[in-house]
Design a protein around this motif. Structure first.
Motif, PDB file in Angstrom:
ATOM      1  N   LYS A 173       7.094  -4.644   2.476  1.00  0.00           N
ATOM      2  CA  LYS A 173       6.322  -5.406   1.488  1.00  0.00           C
ATOM      3  C   LYS A 173       6.392  -6.904   1.741  1.00  0.00           C
ATOM      4  N   LYS A 174       7.540  -7.370   2.206  1.00  0.00           N
ATOM      5  CA  LYS A 174       7.740  -8.809   2.422  1.00  0.00           C
ATOM      6  C   LYS A 174       6.898  -9.334   3.578  1.00  0.00           C
TER       7      LYS A 174
ATOM      8  N   GLN B  27      12.653   0.558   5.562  1.00  0.00           N
ATOM      9  CA  GLN B  27      12.906  -0.185   4.332  1.00  0.00           C
ATOM     10  C   GLN B  27      11.611  -0.675   3.686  1.00  0.00           C
TER      11      GLN B  27
ATOM     12  N   ASN C  65       0.604  -4.800  -2.149  1.00  0.00           N
ATOM     13  CA  ASN C  65       0.599  -4.752  -3.621  1.00  0.00           C
ATOM     14  C   ASN C  65       0.016  -3.461  -4.181  1.00  0.00           C
TER      15      ASN C  65
ATOM     16  N   GLU D  85      11.099  -2.552   0.996  1.00  0.00           N
ATOM     17  CA  GLU D  85      11.068  -3.959   0.596  1.00  0.00           C
ATOM     18  C   GLU D  85      10.800  -4.874   1.776  1.00  0.00           C
TER      19      GLU D  85
ATOM     20  N   GLU E 135       5.407   2.467  -7.172  1.00  0.00           N
ATOM     21  CA  GLU E 135       6.629   3.277  -7.178  1.00  0.00           C
ATOM     22  C   GLU E 135       6.309   4.767  -7.099  1.00  0.00           C
TER      23      GLU E 135
ATOM     24  N   TYR F 235      15.267   2.516   0.517  1.00  0.00           N
ATOM     25  CA  TYR F 235      15.921   1.250   0.180  1.00  0.00           C
ATOM     26  C   TYR F 235      17.255   1.101   0.894  1.00  0.00           C
TER      27      TYR F 235
END
Length: 254
Positions: A213-214, A208, A234, A210, A238, A253
């Motif tokens: 990134k978190k 995943q 960062n 996201e 995309e 995702y």
């Protein structure tokens, strides 16, 4: 920061023809929380398992705190693995044993083999295991059998088992692949917060984007056995994500 791990020209070939990894060159510093992302079959698990020699690389060098892993003797490898915690996608717990007993298994690499054979753990080890379980929110599960737990609870037990090794490096192989979104957050919070609290470098495989990134301080993208991205979260655009998951965009995702 101190360099804790270096991979030099790591290659893995299966059945003499299938390339698992190709010319991987990476280094990792103390305190990093690194997410390795990429589609299924990209080589993420192979990469992680070459580090602690659960998989033997076909060629190349793995240097863990100035020790060569790929040529280590059985005794040396046992010591190296005692310094590297491992968290598995399918937990790898002993179902019939208690949660506390499963956590204490993480101390075996630091014990006299005879004491380990008879599970003669010190009072200090037992106290530390209980502290970790309480810290991670499993107070009421300490004496339950492992097979009574939910998936998320089992994975947090796996994290405690790795933490009690007092490792310098943590490897987490798809730790949230089979968990729902809320439980995934609980597990990732437990993994990230404890690695930060104890100053442990962590490398975790994730599907995943996201989630990567978190939590990650650095993201490595793997595609067809090659590193195609290595940078700060960062910097992961995309366009790079589309290139990385080409044909398998749904996995990014999921």
């Amino acid at each position: 920061m101190q360099k804790i791990l270096e991979l030099r020209n790591i290659k893995k070939v299966y059945n003499k023809t299938s390339i698992g990894l190709e010319e991987i060159n990476l280094s990792f510093s103390g305190g990093e929380f690194v997410a390795v992302i990429g589609p299924s079959g990209a080589g993420k698990s192979t990469l992680l398992r070459c580090i602690n020699r659960l998989i033997q690389p076909t060629s190349g060098e793995v240097i863990f705190i100035d020790r060569e892993v790929q040529n280590a003797s059985k005794k040396e490898l046992r010591f190296i693995r005692s310094q590297i915690g491992m968290i598995f996608q399918h937990y790898n717990l002993i179902d019939r044993s208690s949660v506390l007993e499963n956590v204490l298994l993480g101390r075996l690499g630091h014990m006299n083999p005879i004491k380990g054979l008879f599970s003669l753990y010190s009072n200090e080890d037992k106290e530390n295991a209980i502290k970790l379980l309480r810290k991670i929110g499993l107070d009421e599960q300490i004496y339950k059998r492992a097979d009574e737990l939910s998936g998320g609870q089992k994975q947090r037990v796996g994290i405690c088992r790795a933490l009690i090794q007092q490792p310098k490096l943590m490897l987490a192989d798809e730790p949230i692949a089979s968990l729902d979104p809320k439980t995934s957050i609980d597990v990732m919070d437990a993994l990230y917060n404890n690695c930060q609290d104890f100053g442990i470098t962590c490398i975790t495989n994730l599907h995943q984007v996201e989630v990567a990134k978190k939590y990650a301080t650095r993201i490595i993208g793997v595609k067809k056995g090659k590193v195609v991205f290595d940078g700060k979260p960062n910097m992961l655009t995309e366009d790079i994500i589309s290139m990385l998951y080409e044909g398998k965009e749904g996995e990014a995702y999921a």
